[in-house]
Enzyme design. Sequence first.
Site, PDB file in Angstrom:
ATOM      1  N   CYS A  20      37.466  43.675  41.820  1.00 43.39           N
ATOM      2  CA  CYS A  20      36.838  44.739  41.469  1.00 43.39           C
ATOM      3  C   CYS A  20      37.720  45.688  40.959  1.00 43.39           C
ATOM      4  O   CYS A  20      37.506  46.005  39.512  1.00 43.39           O
ATOM      5  CB  CYS A  20      36.163  45.296  42.659  1.00 43.39           C
ATOM      6  SG  CYS A  20      34.263  44.091  43.254  1.00 43.39           S
TER       7      CYS A  20
ATOM      8  N   HIS B 142      34.819  52.896  42.943  1.00 47.75           N
ATOM      9  CA  HIS B 142      36.199  52.140  43.923  1.00 47.75           C
ATOM     10  C   HIS B 142      37.962  52.055  42.907  1.00 47.75           C
ATOM     11  O   HIS B 142      38.287  51.178  42.887  1.00 47.75           O
ATOM     12  CB  HIS B 142      36.165  50.460  43.662  1.00 47.75           C
ATOM     13  CG  HIS B 142      36.231  49.570  44.609  1.00 47.75           C
ATOM     14  ND1 HIS B 142      36.004  47.957  44.369  1.00 47.75           N
ATOM     15  CD2 HIS B 142      37.041  50.098  45.669  1.00 47.75           C
ATOM     16  CE1 HIS B 142      37.566  47.377  44.982  1.00 47.75           C
ATOM     17  NE2 HIS B 142      37.239  48.451  45.918  1.00 47.75           N
TER      18      HIS B 142
HETATM   19 CA    CA Z   1      33.695  42.653  41.793  1.00 53.13          CA
END
Ligand code: CA
Length: 444
Positions: free
Chosen positions: A81, A135
């Site tokens: 990610c 994130h």
């Molecule tokens: Ca991901």
Amino acid sequence: MRNRLAFLCLAIGFLFGPAASVGRAQEQKKKRPNIVIILGDDMGYADVGFHGCKDIPTPHIDSLAKNGVRFTSGYVSGPYCSPTRAGLLSGRYQNRFGHEFNPAGGKQGMPIDQVTIAQRFRAIGYATALVGKWHLGNEAKMHPTERGFQEYFGFLGGAHPYLPGKGKDIFRGTKAIEEKEYLTDALSREAVSFIDKHANDPFLLYLAFNAVHTPMQATDKYFNRFPNIKDTQRKTYAAMMSALDDAVGQVLAKLREKGLEEDTLIFFFSDNGGPTMVGTTINGSINFPLRGSKRQLLEGGVRVPFVMQWKGRLPAGKTYDQPIIQLDVLPTSLAAAGAEVKAEWKLDGVNLLPFLEDKNKDAPHEMLFWRFGAQRAARKGDWKMVSYDKTGIHLYNLKDDIGESKNLAAARPEILRDMQKAWSEWDRGNIAPLWGGGKKVDLK
Ligand code: CA
């Protein structure tokens, strides 16, 4: 007096009427496109209609391929990610600035000396928003609103429940709020509202869904669409994919309603491959015919469903086979907006528009490279070099062997040697990971 006034009005109309309409025409011609970047999370390569998926209809995502360009070798620069997002937002291989692994809280996050796509678009007068998953760091100075996004609705970490709970960890701007809707529905609601509000401005909307990342949660509205899928995990995944596809449909419908379809450049791709790991899948995704998983540099980790639509400019239904990467999103978007990209920014991505419009027949990239801890990979033409576990370095010809099953390292040592040399040269432009150590990579 009245006559003189009428004459004056007539004269003004005569003088300025045509000029005004010429002005409007120029304004129309020069209108800068909106940019919408839609990101899926942990989607399987096989799980979209335009890759042949049969059990989960994705008509809205498929419509982007039908009305735009589908990339058969669309890559991301990281197999999970956060690194992919750091590469997307900077237009640079995230290894250049040590963002090789997911941040684990504390002071870890995308270094603030890296300029984001949102900052680049703010500088040229665009309205900017992030809706969804960030994130890239939790510290106040790393907050999306400090990184160029004027508006923000979403969560800061790498995963979030979809069903409403009691916690207040969804942010609107810098304020924590409680969300009552199924999260994928809430994200599409906010995206649609941003488009509504900024229909008359040029805007950049980064819509980062967490679907179909774990936890696996859906509502009956979506479950009930799949009475024929018996496997509970696949059924939940299908329901979540269906919610994601609906959300994309709502964004497209709003753009159409506002008459912005021709003036909007849209990207859709997954941040990495499905987490099928070794012999199992943790969210129900399927990467077939690719081998490997999220967290691996095999094709299953980094080659993703990738489409781009710009109705006013790019051909419909085009398939583009040369390798491209999510690092290209930033320079392509800036070029679409007529903005200059400076050499001192040291971007690794390129403007794809001349390639997609057949003005440049070459490949956009001579080579693509990856580094993820001890794993390394490169792609050149049909060739893929990859080291993904302790079995050494492998060489595959993807044209004949997309599933990376036949290692040609011993048969074609000269190709492997050249690719290894190019990889080492590329790696000299990288730094050590700022966190995560770059030590062993857990494949389980
Ligand atoms: Ca991901």
